[in-house]
Write an enzyme that holds these catalytic residues in place. Structure first.
Site, PDB file in Angstrom:
ATOM      1  CG  ASN A   9      -1.728   1.527   1.284  1.00  0.00           C
ATOM      2  OD1 ASN A   9      -1.998   1.936   0.280  1.00  0.00           O
ATOM      3  ND2 ASN A   9      -2.202   1.343   2.406  1.00  0.00           N
ATOM      4  CD1 TRP A  10       3.598   1.271  -2.718  1.00  0.00           C
ATOM      5  CD2 TRP A  10       3.637   2.198  -4.635  1.00  0.00           C
ATOM      6  NE1 TRP A  10       4.534   0.513  -3.743  1.00  0.00           N
ATOM      7  CE2 TRP A  10       4.602   1.295  -4.813  1.00  0.00           C
ATOM      8  CE3 TRP A  10       3.748   3.320  -5.781  1.00  0.00           C
ATOM      9  CZ2 TRP A  10       5.303   0.860  -5.915  1.00  0.00           C
ATOM     10  CZ3 TRP A  10       4.155   3.073  -6.839  1.00  0.00           C
ATOM     11  CH2 TRP A  10       5.184   1.571  -6.903  1.00  0.00           C
ATOM     12  CE  LYS A  11      -0.177   3.236   4.700  1.00  0.00           C
ATOM     13  NZ  LYS A  11      -0.372   3.406   6.261  1.00  0.00           N
ATOM     14  CG  HIS A  93      -6.320   1.795   4.934  1.00  0.00           C
ATOM     15  ND1 HIS A  93      -6.016   2.710   5.754  1.00  0.00           N
ATOM     16  CD2 HIS A  93      -5.240   0.869   4.792  1.00  0.00           C
ATOM     17  CE1 HIS A  93      -4.533   2.531   6.264  1.00  0.00           C
ATOM     18  NE2 HIS A  93      -4.291   1.435   5.486  1.00  0.00           N
ATOM     19  CD  GLU A 163      -4.167  -2.642   7.342  1.00  0.00           C
ATOM     20  OE1 GLU A 163      -2.857  -2.941   7.008  1.00  0.00           O
ATOM     21  OE2 GLU A 163      -4.918  -1.815   6.846  1.00  0.00           O
ATOM     22  CB  SER A 216       4.304  -1.750  12.511  1.00  0.00           C
ATOM     23  OG  SER A 216       3.792  -0.284  12.832  1.00  0.00           O
ATOM     24  N   GLY A 237       2.433  -1.490   4.548  1.00  0.00           N
ATOM     25  CA  GLY A 237       2.253   0.104   3.944  1.00  0.00           C
ATOM     26  C   GLY A 237       3.808   0.526   3.921  1.00  0.00           C
TER      27      GLY A 237
HETATM   28  C1  PEP Z   1      -1.533   0.224   6.364  1.00  0.00           C
HETATM   29  O1  PEP Z   1      -1.594   1.317   6.004  1.00  0.00           O
HETATM   30  O2  PEP Z   1      -2.046  -0.693   5.696  1.00  0.00           O
HETATM   31  C2  PEP Z   1      -0.292  -0.534   6.838  1.00  0.00           C
HETATM   32  C3  PEP Z   1      -0.180  -1.496   7.432  1.00  0.00           C
HETATM   33  O3  PEP Z   1       0.556   0.678   7.015  1.00  0.00           O
HETATM   34  P1  PEP Z   1       2.351   0.513   7.818  1.00  0.00           P
HETATM   35  O4  PEP Z   1       2.685  -1.035   7.192  1.00  0.00           O
HETATM   36  O5  PEP Z   1       2.994   1.560   7.303  1.00  0.00           O
HETATM   37  O6  PEP Z   1       1.831   0.164   9.293  1.00  0.00           O
END
Ligand code: PEP
Length: 256
Positions: A9-11, A93, A163, A216, A237
């Site tokens: 997920n590049w956001k 999300h 999540e 994370s 992410g």
């Molecule tokens: C996410 O945004 O779905 C996510 C899991 O982010 P991160 O890995 O940065 O915690």
């Protein structure tokens, strides 16, 4: 051989199509060497067209609107996503829920995505893990309301990403103050719990819906989540924004 699903997920990154092209090409060449993983990259909408010709990775959108077409400024339809080769879409999300997206809106988006044959990565997760275990009810409600009035036959295109919001790296930015990954043991419990909720609320045949863990995840903990957490894949992410770190993560998963 079991193939884990790893969603990048590049956001809202990177900042230019040049950087997006470079990140894609490095991600795709890392993914090409890994035998037990299917990688899906979800870039910002404006970069989707850059990906259409890349068959090494799957392509996902980060959101979709519930209407077909018309006066909906800023929105993107499921048909548009399909037309540029998108196969997957993230819906619900926590960073979108934080902007006001409700379970009802998420339910409409999921219905629309299924109508166009998109595979839905449906995100659920609690704000905090309280001792009285209210979080279980919270997650159950997200799952049930998000999937309300959807035929279980369509669940062949459903993927649920658990999540816990406090574990997502952006939790830090939003002042939660304690972002850190969940433990693989908890991820195991929650993925089992979510499967049970889906089976008992919708269909006894829905036990095969894949459940991912996200929050994370990095190169060090990814394999543990998959093995000890027994999840079907990961939603990643921040680690996916750096091709080297993401490549390390994939290599570690390849050792499983
Ligand atoms: C996410 O945004 O779905 C996510 C899991 O982010 P991160 O890995 O940065 O915690």
């Amino acid at each position: 051989m079991k193939k884990y699903l790893i969603i990048a997920n590049w956001k809202m990154t990177p900042n230019s199509s040049k950087e997006a092209t470079e990140l894609l090409s490095a991600t795709a060449s890392a993914a090409k060497k890994i035998r037990n993983v299917k990688v899906v990259v979800c870039p910002p909408f404006v970069y989707l067209r850059l990906f259409s010709k890349n068959s090494k990775v799957g392509l996902g959108g980060q959101d979709v609107f519930w209407e077909e077409a018309g006066s909906y400024t800023g929105e993107i339809s499921a048909k548009m996503l399909k037309s540029v080769g998108v196969q997957y879409v993230i819906i619900g999300h926590s960073e979108r829920r934080r902007l006001g997206e409700t379970n009802e809106m998420i339910n409409r988006k999921i219905k629309q995505a299924f109508k166009y044959g998109l595979k839905v990565i449906f995100c659920v997760g609690e704000f905090e893990r309280d001792e009285s275990e209210n979080y279980l009810q919270f997650v159950k409600e997200e799952v049930i309301k998000g999937l309300e009035q959807i035929s279980a036959k369509l669940f062949k295109n459903l993927i649920v990403a658990y999540e816990p919001i406090w574990a997502i790296s952006s939790a830090k930015k939003f002042g939660k103050g304690f972002f850190h990954p969940d433990t693989p043991e908890n991820a195991f419990q929650m993925s089992t719990y979510i499967k049970r909720v889906i089976v008992s609320a919708f269909s006894k045949n829905a036990g095969s819906v894949p459940i991912l863990y996200g929050g994370s995840v990095d190169a060090k903990n990814a394999a543990d989540f998959l093995v000890k957490g027994n999840v079907d894949g990961l939603l990643v992410g921040r680690t996916s924004w750096n091709a080297k770190e993401f490549g390390e993560l994939l290599k570690n998963v390849n050792k499983i």
